[in-house]
Write a protein that holds these residues in place. Structure first.
Motif, PDB file in Angstrom:
ATOM      1  N   GLU A   1      12.477 103.218  61.151  1.00  0.00           N
ATOM      2  CA  GLU A   1      11.292 103.518  61.765  1.00  0.00           C
ATOM      3  C   GLU A   1      11.177 103.725  63.007  1.00  0.00           C
ATOM      4  N   ASP A   2      11.833 102.807  64.016  1.00  0.00           N
ATOM      5  CA  ASP A   2      11.911 103.168  65.290  1.00  0.00           C
ATOM      6  C   ASP A   2      12.222 104.655  65.850  1.00  0.00           C
ATOM      7  N   PHE A   3      13.078 105.136  65.138  1.00  0.00           N
ATOM      8  CA  PHE A   3      13.647 106.250  65.726  1.00  0.00           C
ATOM      9  C   PHE A   3      12.582 107.351  65.168  1.00  0.00           C
ATOM     10  N   GLU A   4      12.204 107.139  63.899  1.00  0.00           N
ATOM     11  CA  GLU A   4      11.218 108.076  63.327  1.00  0.00           C
ATOM     12  C   GLU A   4       9.911 108.113  64.118  1.00  0.00           C
ATOM     13  N   ARG A   5       9.520 107.077  64.757  1.00  0.00           N
ATOM     14  CA  ARG A   5       8.237 107.075  65.405  1.00  0.00           C
ATOM     15  C   ARG A   5       8.537 107.718  66.851  1.00  0.00           C
ATOM     16  N   LEU A   6       9.583 107.286  67.432  1.00  0.00           N
ATOM     17  CA  LEU A   6      10.204 107.944  68.565  1.00  0.00           C
ATOM     18  C   LEU A   6       9.940 109.645  68.623  1.00  0.00           C
ATOM     19  N   GLY A   7      10.451 110.303  67.673  1.00  0.00           N
ATOM     20  CA  GLY A   7      10.170 111.656  67.436  1.00  0.00           C
ATOM     21  C   GLY A   7      11.298 112.295  68.325  1.00  0.00           C
ATOM     22  N   VAL A   8      11.944 111.791  69.240  1.00  0.00           N
ATOM     23  CA  VAL A   8      12.812 112.878  70.131  1.00  0.00           C
ATOM     24  C   VAL A   8      14.315 112.263  69.993  1.00  0.00           C
ATOM     25  N   PRO A   9      15.069 113.031  70.303  1.00  0.00           N
ATOM     26  CA  PRO A   9      16.568 112.560  70.216  1.00  0.00           C
ATOM     27  C   PRO A   9      16.806 111.278  71.313  1.00  0.00           C
TER      28      PRO A   9
ATOM     29  N   ALA B   1      24.114  99.663  69.732  1.00  0.00           N
ATOM     30  CA  ALA B   1      23.859 100.346  68.527  1.00  0.00           C
ATOM     31  C   ALA B   1      22.681  99.869  67.938  1.00  0.00           C
ATOM     32  N   ALA B   2      22.243 100.601  66.753  1.00  0.00           N
ATOM     33  CA  ALA B   2      21.371 100.264  65.827  1.00  0.00           C
ATOM     34  C   ALA B   2      21.935  99.268  64.834  1.00  0.00           C
ATOM     35  N   GLY B   3      20.999  98.527  64.217  1.00  0.00           N
ATOM     36  CA  GLY B   3      21.527  97.807  62.996  1.00  0.00           C
ATOM     37  C   GLY B   3      22.428  98.353  61.982  1.00  0.00           C
ATOM     38  N   GLU B   4      23.145  97.931  61.363  1.00  0.00           N
ATOM     39  CA  GLU B   4      24.044  98.378  60.425  1.00  0.00           C
ATOM     40  C   GLU B   4      23.267  99.272  59.440  1.00  0.00           C
ATOM     41  N   ASP B   5      22.431  98.909  58.826  1.00  0.00           N
ATOM     42  CA  ASP B   5      21.847  99.882  57.812  1.00  0.00           C
ATOM     43  C   ASP B   5      20.839 100.962  58.184  1.00  0.00           C
ATOM     44  N   VAL B   6      20.810 101.124  59.499  1.00  0.00           N
ATOM     45  CA  VAL B   6      20.196 102.377  59.939  1.00  0.00           C
ATOM     46  C   VAL B   6      20.634 103.741  59.884  1.00  0.00           C
ATOM     47  N   ASN B   7      19.969 104.564  59.527  1.00  0.00           N
ATOM     48  CA  ASN B   7      20.560 105.900  59.423  1.00  0.00           C
ATOM     49  C   ASN B   7      21.117 106.539  60.480  1.00  0.00           C
ATOM     50  N   THR B   8      22.586 107.023  60.425  1.00  0.00           N
ATOM     51  CA  THR B   8      23.114 107.295  61.776  1.00  0.00           C
ATOM     52  C   THR B   8      22.581 108.700  61.925  1.00  0.00           C
ATOM     53  N   ASP B   9      22.035 109.424  61.308  1.00  0.00           N
ATOM     54  CA  ASP B   9      21.532 110.625  61.687  1.00  0.00           C
ATOM     55  C   ASP B   9      20.353 110.763  62.773  1.00  0.00           C
TER      56      ASP B   9
ATOM     57  N   THR C   1      26.130 111.589  67.533  1.00  0.00           N
ATOM     58  CA  THR C   1      27.353 111.168  67.860  1.00  0.00           C
ATOM     59  C   THR C   1      27.480 109.792  67.776  1.00  0.00           C
ATOM     60  N   HIS C   2      28.549 109.260  67.286  1.00  0.00           N
ATOM     61  CA  HIS C   2      28.705 107.744  67.461  1.00  0.00           C
ATOM     62  C   HIS C   2      30.113 107.512  67.795  1.00  0.00           C
ATOM     63  N   LYS C   3      30.265 107.129  69.179  1.00  0.00           N
ATOM     64  CA  LYS C   3      31.427 106.927  69.473  1.00  0.00           C
ATOM     65  C   LYS C   3      31.710 105.563  70.263  1.00  0.00           C
ATOM     66  N   VAL C   4      32.842 105.035  69.682  1.00  0.00           N
ATOM     67  CA  VAL C   4      33.271 103.670  70.085  1.00  0.00           C
ATOM     68  C   VAL C   4      34.551 103.806  71.125  1.00  0.00           C
ATOM     69  N   PHE C   5      33.957 103.437  72.432  1.00  0.00           N
ATOM     70  CA  PHE C   5      35.282 103.506  73.447  1.00  0.00           C
ATOM     71  C   PHE C   5      36.038 102.255  73.307  1.00  0.00           C
TER      72      PHE C   5
END
Lengths: 345, 345
Positions: free
Chosen positions: A132-140, A147-155, A322-326
């Motif tokens: 919901e956070d990212f949806e409400r944000l509305g921008v990249p 990172a976000a929680g495990e269950d969050v849509n990575t898109d 992108t999801h990158k683990v360095f």
DNA sequence: TTGTAAGCGTTATCAA
DNA sequence: TTGATAACGCTTACAA
């Protein structure tokens, strides 16, 4: 009051639309008028009003960088490269500090509407964001160092992190392999949030377990007072040393704390690494210049911020997330030595 | 797209002007409508668009903080308190880093027009501003840690500084009084600009002269390579030590350089302060936690930034300009000891 | 190739 | 006490 596009139009004897076209290289303009307009612009020292432009276009070409605790020297490097790269791409960067008591996400959501932001980078903080956070944000949105929680849509977002748990494990195992058994842990966390610090702590615990060393909660300093990290490290280390005369090594979840801890060791008359080994986290520059230079788990700050910027602009252009683990590097500089197991004594 | 004042007006069944009045507490509104409007605002999650507001009002309630070299840890503290105080007064702070190659003043002038800034704080940089600069700026301006040239009208700007020349003198004299004669100076400066660094350098020279010690230009390291201050201090100190075996003390124009220098001393096998005394400038926190804690000329960063904010807001309200010179404190922490003159050997 | 005019979301001035 | 309505300075159809 201030000089506007009208003044430029008047002086150069053209319409305001033409001035706009010249300035934005949009549409077609004759060389002749272009010259005239530019001359007027120079003469009047005209600077287009950003608010008007943003209002009209509905987009500000501004990206916000919200940093949890901007004074952290580790973030400094990152901030610096981010700022450079953002302006290189013709965007504006808005830095904002977020206190421990503030929610960076709700701050971001407000700012996005308020200032027509194009995108957001969140640095520090915790792993508690939701769909919901990212949806409400509305921008990249790019998460840097979290990172976000495990269950969050990575898109819905990008993330650039290290594997804090594994790195915590790495640091601790390094000490264990050197022969240490009584290893302290310097740690602070805000509440029960899942943060990088907490993950490093979990890595510490797992390393102990893996090597059959009993976990002693009393060897973890986690009191959360609002001092600086240096002071925190200093005070907590004193405390630990008082309580555990048999402690031979300590992991600090930040180089700043490690420095404070080192000072505590030295001012109590003990030596590093002969009496106590210390390893920190992050790889801030001053840790290298400390006396002695401090071992650390060094995050590739430059690469991470570069990657964060790339991720953001890819999203801005409609591309994928992108999801990158360095991987962080264990830098051995001499603040850790063989522990009792391997010591001839 | 986004929710606007119109949506709020529609939902609450009033006109947009009324919504505006309610939100800004301007004009008179009945309690009843106020409630209705606020309910709609909450329901729609309405956030007023800043660009529209700024465009209309011609003023952004934003103040810009331009920092020459934002990574300097000394500036960090100041930035932090400035940010807090500015937002406490309902203004927005815009931080921007200025490279050594950029002109903070022309950057400021552009930004003021571009973003309708209400005021500007300039941190770091040089003493090279002119009357014309401030006139072109057109908004209140506070210089923090620098001032304008001598001949500039003091009604045009405020300045919050320390007396860098006197403090440079103080640091040097401290070493001289401890019995040192061969005193190095670690210094970097951009071109020939009159900067705080340069003034400190002049203070150093005056102290030597006052005490009848010949000035040896070869004991000043001033090569300007773009490394970090830590590295700079380290490299330059190595260099100085190589060239001057008889050097017993060094003044660094920043604590960061002093730390680098300290590392150079230690890694060459010498001791601080027994073999070499070191004093830095600024009073950054990590210098206290260094091993050994480093002596320094400590600027009252907190007070200075508070005063800068006060000065700015006074100007914003049409008040007078402020010109305050703070005194820095000589902190003796153990990195300076008696020199050859007083040493029994 | 250029100019006229509409409208972005506000605030402020009027009448009502 | 409220609601139309005119700016603010700009970009962008659309006309010329």
């Amino acid at each position: 009051m201030s000089v506007t596009i009208k003044d430029v139009a008047k002086l150069s004897g053209v319409g305001i639309a033409t001035v706009s076209r010249v300035l934005n290289n949009s549409g077609i303009t004759s060389n002749e008028t272009r010259e005239k307009v530019m001359a007027a612009v120079r003469e009047l020292n005209y600077v287009p009003n950003n608010s008007a432009r943003v209002l009209k276009m509905g987009q500000s070409k501004t990206i916000a960088l919200l940093v949890k605790s901007i004074t952290n020297p580790f973030f400094q490097k990152m901030i610096h490269t981010i700022e450079q790269k953002v302006s290189l791409r013709g965007y504006h960067l808005e830095m904002r500090n977020v206190n421990y008591s503030q929610s960076e996400m709700s701050m971001a959501i407000k700012e996005v509407q308020d200032r027509n932001l194009s995108g957001v980078i969140l640095m520090g903080g915790s792993f508690g964001y939701t769909n919901e956070d990212f949806e409400r944000l509305g921008v990249p949105c790019v998460l840097l160092t979290v990172a976000a929680g495990e269950d969050v849509n990575t898109d819905l977002y990008s993330s650039i992190i290290i594997d804090d748990e594994a790195e915590g494990f790495k640091a601790t195992e390094y000490l264990i392999n050197l022969g240490h058994r009584r290893i302290g842990f310097l740690y602070s966390n805000s509440g029960n949030a899942l943060t990088p610090n907490r993950l490093r702590y979990q890595g510490y615990q797992r390393a102990l377990e893996t090597h059959g060393i009993p976990f002693d909660k009393d060897m973890v300093s986690a009191i959360n007072i609002s001092e600086s990290d240096y002071e925190f490290g200093f005070n907590m280390m004193r405390n630990l040393m008082m309580r555990h005369k048999d402690m031979t090594a300590v992991v600090a979840i930040a180089d700043t704390m490690a420095i404070g801890a080192a000072k505590a060791v030295i001012s109590s008359g003990l030596r590093i690494p002969e009496d106590i080994s210390i390893i920190g986290f992050d790889g801030i520059e001053v840790a290298e210049f400390y006396n002695p230079s401090l071992d650390t788990i060094c995050q590739p700050a430059e690469q991470m911020s570069l990657r964060a910027i790339d991720a953001l602009f890819e999203m801005l252009q409609g591309g994928k997330t992108t999801h990158k683990v360095f991987e962080a590097a264990l830098l051995k500089r001499g603040s850790c030595a063989a522990g009792p197991t391997f010591k001839k004594s």
